[in-house]
Design an enzyme around this catalytic site. Structure first.
Site, PDB file in Angstrom:
ATOM      1  CB  CYS A  31      -0.928   0.005   1.217  1.00 21.32           C
ATOM      2  SG  CYS A  31      -0.009  -0.042   2.758  1.00 21.32           S
ATOM      3  CB  CYS A 103      -2.593  -1.621   9.226  1.00 18.08           C
ATOM      4  SG  CYS A 103      -3.626  -1.605   7.745  1.00 18.08           S
TER       5      CYS A 103
HETATM    6 FE1  FES Z   1      -1.363  -0.458   4.318  1.00 16.07          FE
HETATM    7 FE2  FES Z   1      -2.944   0.226   6.312  1.00 16.07          FE
HETATM    8  S1  FES Z   1      -3.506  -0.027   4.222  1.00 16.07           S
HETATM    9  S2  FES Z   1      -0.789   0.024   6.341  1.00 16.07           S
END
Ligand code: FES
Length: 124
Positions: A31, A103
């Protein structure tokens, strides 16, 4: 859930530590989120006396790093290395959706990077 929202809206221990003894910074390839954890460590007892985080990322990453800094304060390096992982962050937050588990992994990786940094510095 309410705990995640609370740590996202009112993050604990946000920022940097002046004269940090250790710093860990990691990124999530999937991400692009980035997390940094700074620690103050009592060298006599190997205990985390203070912790701060800076997170450039999603709400769950901010909540996870906020919770992580709360959970690790007062614990020893040895204890964290043996007994701490992202599951404890998820549990303390009251759960995260499956797509947000990474995360919390990012937060535990940032802590591990900081502990490695401390070992490197103290072994020199
Ligand atoms: Fe990647 Fe939260 S979406 S750290």
């Amino acid at each position: 859930n309410d705990t995640v929202m609370d740590h996202f809206m009112n993050p604990r221990n946000m920022g940097d530590l002046k004269d940090a003894d250790a710093i860990g910074e990691v990124g999530a390839a999937a991400c692009g989120d980035i997390m940094k954890i700074s620690l103050k460590i009592d060298e006599k007892t190997n205990t985390i006396t203070d912790a701060r985080f800076k997170t450039f990322g999603c709400g769950s990453a901010i909540a996870a790093s906020s919770m992580a800094t709360e959970l690790i304060k007062g614990r020893t390096i040895e204890d964290l290395e043996k007994n701490f992982d992202n599951d404890q962050i998820v549990d303390a937050l009251g759960g995260l959706p499956p797509v947000k588990i990474h995360c919390s992994v990012l937060a535990s990786e940032a802590l591990n990077a900081a502990l490695e940094d401390y070992k490197k510095k103290t072994n020199e």
